[in-house]
Design an enzyme around this catalytic site. Structure first.
Site, PDB file in Angstrom:
ATOM      1  N   ASP A  10      34.498  50.989  33.952  1.00 45.48           N
ATOM      2  CA  ASP A  10      35.428  49.869  34.011  1.00 45.48           C
ATOM      3  C   ASP A  10      35.804  49.686  35.478  1.00 45.48           C
ATOM      4  OD1 ASP A  10      37.324  47.915  33.148  1.00 45.48           O
ATOM      5  OD2 ASP A  10      38.898  49.421  33.299  1.00 45.48           O
ATOM      6  N   LEU A  11      36.271  48.515  35.839  1.00 43.82           N
ATOM      7  CA  LEU A  11      36.583  48.246  37.250  1.00 43.82           C
ATOM      8  C   LEU A  11      38.050  48.503  37.581  1.00 43.82           C
ATOM      9  CD1 LEU A  11      35.719  47.172  40.035  1.00 43.82           C
ATOM     10  CD2 LEU A  11      36.170  44.852  39.170  1.00 43.82           C
ATOM     11  N   ASP A  12      38.925  47.720  37.009  1.00 39.25           N
ATOM     12  CA  ASP A  12      40.337  47.785  37.391  1.00 39.25           C
ATOM     13  C   ASP A  12      41.000  49.023  36.809  1.00 39.25           C
ATOM     14  OD1 ASP A  12      42.601  46.938  38.666  1.00 39.25           O
ATOM     15  OD2 ASP A  12      43.249  45.622  37.056  1.00 39.25           O
ATOM     16  N   LYS A  46      46.319  45.340  30.046  1.00 37.94           N
ATOM     17  CA  LYS A  46      45.174  46.113  30.538  1.00 37.94           C
ATOM     18  C   LYS A  46      43.965  45.973  29.623  1.00 37.94           C
ATOM     19  CE  LYS A  46      47.088  49.880  33.342  1.00 37.94           C
ATOM     20  NZ  LYS A  46      47.172  51.343  33.477  1.00 37.94           N
ATOM     21  N   ARG A  50      41.484  37.187  30.026  1.00 39.78           N
ATOM     22  CA  ARG A  50      42.523  36.360  30.659  1.00 39.78           C
ATOM     23  C   ARG A  50      43.292  35.535  29.636  1.00 39.78           C
ATOM     24  NH1 ARG A  50      39.939  32.458  34.725  1.00 39.78           N
ATOM     25  NH2 ARG A  50      39.216  34.443  35.547  1.00 39.78           N
ATOM     26  N   ALA A 116      36.217  43.238  31.967  1.00 38.08           N
ATOM     27  CA  ALA A 116      36.599  41.991  31.304  1.00 38.08           C
ATOM     28  C   ALA A 116      36.890  40.884  32.317  1.00 38.08           C
ATOM     29  CB  ALA A 116      37.834  42.231  30.432  1.00 38.08           C
ATOM     30  N   SER A 117      37.100  41.252  33.570  1.00 36.53           N
ATOM     31  CA  SER A 117      37.437  40.279  34.601  1.00 36.53           C
ATOM     32  C   SER A 117      36.280  39.347  34.904  1.00 36.53           C
ATOM     33  CB  SER A 117      37.851  41.000  35.893  1.00 36.53           C
ATOM     34  OG  SER A 117      38.006  40.078  36.950  1.00 36.53           O
ATOM     35  N   ASN A 119      36.280  37.920  37.710  1.00 39.84           N
ATOM     36  CA  ASN A 119      36.262  38.017  39.174  1.00 39.84           C
ATOM     37  C   ASN A 119      35.679  39.339  39.662  1.00 39.84           C
ATOM     38  OD1 ASN A 119      37.765  35.497  39.546  1.00 39.84           O
ATOM     39  ND2 ASN A 119      39.481  36.614  38.687  1.00 39.84           N
ATOM     40  N   LYS A 146      37.673  43.987  24.410  1.00 41.95           N
ATOM     41  CA  LYS A 146      37.825  45.362  23.945  1.00 41.95           C
ATOM     42  C   LYS A 146      39.048  45.411  23.014  1.00 41.95           C
ATOM     43  CE  LYS A 146      36.400  46.724  28.602  1.00 41.95           C
ATOM     44  NZ  LYS A 146      36.876  47.286  29.885  1.00 41.95           N
ATOM     45  N   GLU A 170      37.088  54.762  31.549  1.00 42.36           N
ATOM     46  CA  GLU A 170      38.063  53.717  31.222  1.00 42.36           C
ATOM     47  C   GLU A 170      39.494  54.186  31.476  1.00 42.36           C
ATOM     48  OE1 GLU A 170      39.078  50.880  30.130  1.00 42.36           O
ATOM     49  OE2 GLU A 170      37.268  49.749  29.644  1.00 42.36           O
TER      50      GLU A 170
END
Length: 220
Positions: A10-12, A46, A50, A116-117, A119, A146, A170
């Site tokens: 996961d990124l963020d 989280k 969006r 999920a972003s 960006n 998710k 995650e």
């Protein structure tokens, strides 16, 4: 024993932490609509899309809008968020991330980013991680949030690796559940009390060792 052939990150909250930028942007939108949100409210957002975030925000404020207004509000928030993203630098990569990803790569384990972003690509470019992964699956190519496993299953498919041979990293409960729904093993990055359902929990990727990673091969 199922050998580990791929790591899906996961990124963020795992690689970078843009939660403050999301919070500032959602709070600005809420204030414009006549109410406020707290950091605790932001925790609910989280790992979800969006539009789902927007619906939660509007629910907190008791605000109803048309479908057209929903998209306008989501786009307004995203433009404010992107203003923050444009200021990001490699210094915002969380401690130990680059080193751990390099260890993984050197071990012959393949790497995907699943976020999920919409960006995610912009963020990875700004922080200098474009050469650290093979596959990026983000909110531009998946539609199910998710804990639906779509994003992880697509990541595995694009890597050409069976789900049973994938480890997901995650920071959100919904993400851990999505990994399990995909038939993958999971590493929670963050609070052990919150992420207790993961197969392993570490405070940061920098605290993760290759020995711990390889030990996950023994989990069914």
């Amino acid at each position: 024993m199922s050998p580990i052939k791929a790591c899906i990150f996961d990124l963020d909250g795992v690689i970078v932490d843009t939660s403050i930028y999301h919070y500032l942007s959602w709070r600005r939108l809420a204030n414009e609509l006549g109410f406020d949100i707290t950091r605790e409210d932001n925790e609910q957002l989280k790992g979800i899309s969006r539009m789902e975030c927007l619906r939660i925000i509007l629910s907190i404020g008791g605000v109803s809008t048309s479908a057209d207004q929903l998209y306008e509000l989501a786009e307004k928030k995203n433009l404010w968020y992107l203003e923050h993203v444009q200021t990001m630098t490699p210094n915002e990569v969380l401690p130990g991330v680059v080193e751990f990803m390099d260890y993984v790569k050197q071990a012959g384990i393949r790497i995907a980013i699943a976020s999920a972003s919409k960006n995610a690509g912009k963020i990875l470019e700004k922080v200098g991680l474009m050469d650290r992964y093979e596959v990026l699956v983000d909110g531009n190519v998946v539609s199910k949030a998710k804990p639906n496993p779509e994003i992880f299953l697509r990541s595995a498919r694009e890597l050409g690796v069976a789900p049973v041979n994938c480890i997901v990293f995650e920071d959100a409960i919904s993400g851990i559940q999505a990994a399990h729904n995909a038939g993958m093993r999971s590493v929670g990055v963050g609070d052990e009390k919150i992420l207790k359902n993961a197969h392993l929990v570490v405070p940061t990727l920098g605290a993760m060792s290759m020995d711990e990673l390889l030990a996950l091969q023994n989990f069914a």
